[in-house]
Motif scaffolding. Sequence first.
Motif, PDB file in Angstrom:
ATOM      1  N   PHE A 140      28.487 -37.843  16.765  1.00  0.00           N
ATOM      2  CA  PHE A 140      29.562 -37.678  17.748  1.00  0.00           C
ATOM      3  C   PHE A 140      30.735 -38.600  17.415  1.00  0.00           C
ATOM      4  CE2 PHE A 140      31.584 -39.097  21.690  1.00  0.00           C
ATOM      5  CZ  PHE A 140      32.114 -37.886  22.113  1.00  0.00           C
ATOM      6  N   LYS A 141      30.457 -39.872  17.115  1.00  0.00           N
ATOM      7  CA  LYS A 141      31.524 -40.816  16.780  1.00  0.00           C
ATOM      8  C   LYS A 141      32.257 -40.381  15.518  1.00  0.00           C
ATOM      9  CE  LYS A 141      29.597 -44.836  16.639  1.00  0.00           C
ATOM     10  NZ  LYS A 141      29.243 -46.266  16.697  1.00  0.00           N
ATOM     11  N   PHE A 142      31.509 -39.953  14.510  1.00  0.00           N
ATOM     12  CA  PHE A 142      32.140 -39.484  13.280  1.00  0.00           C
ATOM     13  C   PHE A 142      33.023 -38.271  13.561  1.00  0.00           C
ATOM     14  CE2 PHE A 142      32.112 -36.833   9.437  1.00  0.00           C
ATOM     15  CZ  PHE A 142      32.716 -37.722   8.558  1.00  0.00           C
ATOM     16  N   GLY A 143      32.540 -37.375  14.376  1.00  0.00           N
ATOM     17  CA  GLY A 143      33.338 -36.209  14.740  1.00  0.00           C
ATOM     18  C   GLY A 143      34.605 -36.593  15.482  1.00  0.00           C
ATOM     19  N   MET A 144      34.515 -37.580  16.368  1.00  0.00           N
ATOM     20  CA  MET A 144      35.709 -38.043  17.095  1.00  0.00           C
ATOM     21  C   MET A 144      36.700 -38.708  16.149  1.00  0.00           C
ATOM     22  SD  MET A 144      35.662 -37.089  20.166  1.00  0.00           S
ATOM     23  CE  MET A 144      36.959 -38.073  20.838  1.00  0.00           C
ATOM     24  N   TYR A 145      36.179 -39.528  15.218  1.00  0.00           N
ATOM     25  CA  TYR A 145      37.059 -40.203  14.260  1.00  0.00           C
ATOM     26  C   TYR A 145      37.813 -39.197  13.399  1.00  0.00           C
ATOM     27  CZ  TYR A 145      34.514 -44.520  15.335  1.00  0.00           C
ATOM     28  OH  TYR A 145      33.957 -45.595  15.959  1.00  0.00           O
ATOM     29  N   ILE A 146      37.171 -38.102  13.072  1.00  0.00           N
ATOM     30  CA  ILE A 146      37.807 -37.089  12.233  1.00  0.00           C
ATOM     31  C   ILE A 146      38.694 -36.159  13.060  1.00  0.00           C
ATOM     32  CG2 ILE A 146      37.367 -35.098  10.732  1.00  0.00           C
ATOM     33  CD1 ILE A 146      36.753 -37.776   9.452  1.00  0.00           C
ATOM     34  N   ILE A 149      43.322 -35.219  13.728  1.00  0.00           N
ATOM     35  CA  ILE A 149      43.660 -33.829  13.433  1.00  0.00           C
ATOM     36  C   ILE A 149      44.202 -33.149  14.680  1.00  0.00           C
ATOM     37  CG2 ILE A 149      42.697 -31.588  12.795  1.00  0.00           C
ATOM     38  CD1 ILE A 149      40.804 -33.126  10.921  1.00  0.00           C
ATOM     39  N   ALA A 150      43.589 -33.416  15.834  1.00  0.00           N
ATOM     40  CA  ALA A 150      44.064 -32.811  17.086  1.00  0.00           C
ATOM     41  C   ALA A 150      45.458 -33.324  17.443  1.00  0.00           C
ATOM     42  CB  ALA A 150      43.079 -33.105  18.208  1.00  0.00           C
TER      43      ALA A 150
END
Length: 87
Positions: free
Chosen positions: A9-15, A19-20
């Motif tokens: 989840f944290k990795f997804g948020m960092y990426i 981008i968003a």
Amino acid sequence: MGGPNLEVFKFGMYIMFPIAIMYYFGTNLDNRFSVHGFWPAPEQTNKVPFEKDEIHAELERLKSKRLEKRDRRLAAEAQMNGQAGEE
């Protein structure tokens, strides 16, 4: 401690967060951040002459404008000197 799901989840948020943000601020910029009438219209901008005849015509126009302003300034100075001499 968290498990592998938290790390994913944290990795997804960092990426996804940058981008968003780039997607939000990078799309539809003309409608979102434009100010109507900020840039001058093409007919209001200076047009640089490139042809020899156009350059000479522009130089003559600028010269006549400068001489006209000079004549007005000299007439105003003469009028001011004439009023100063009467006092």
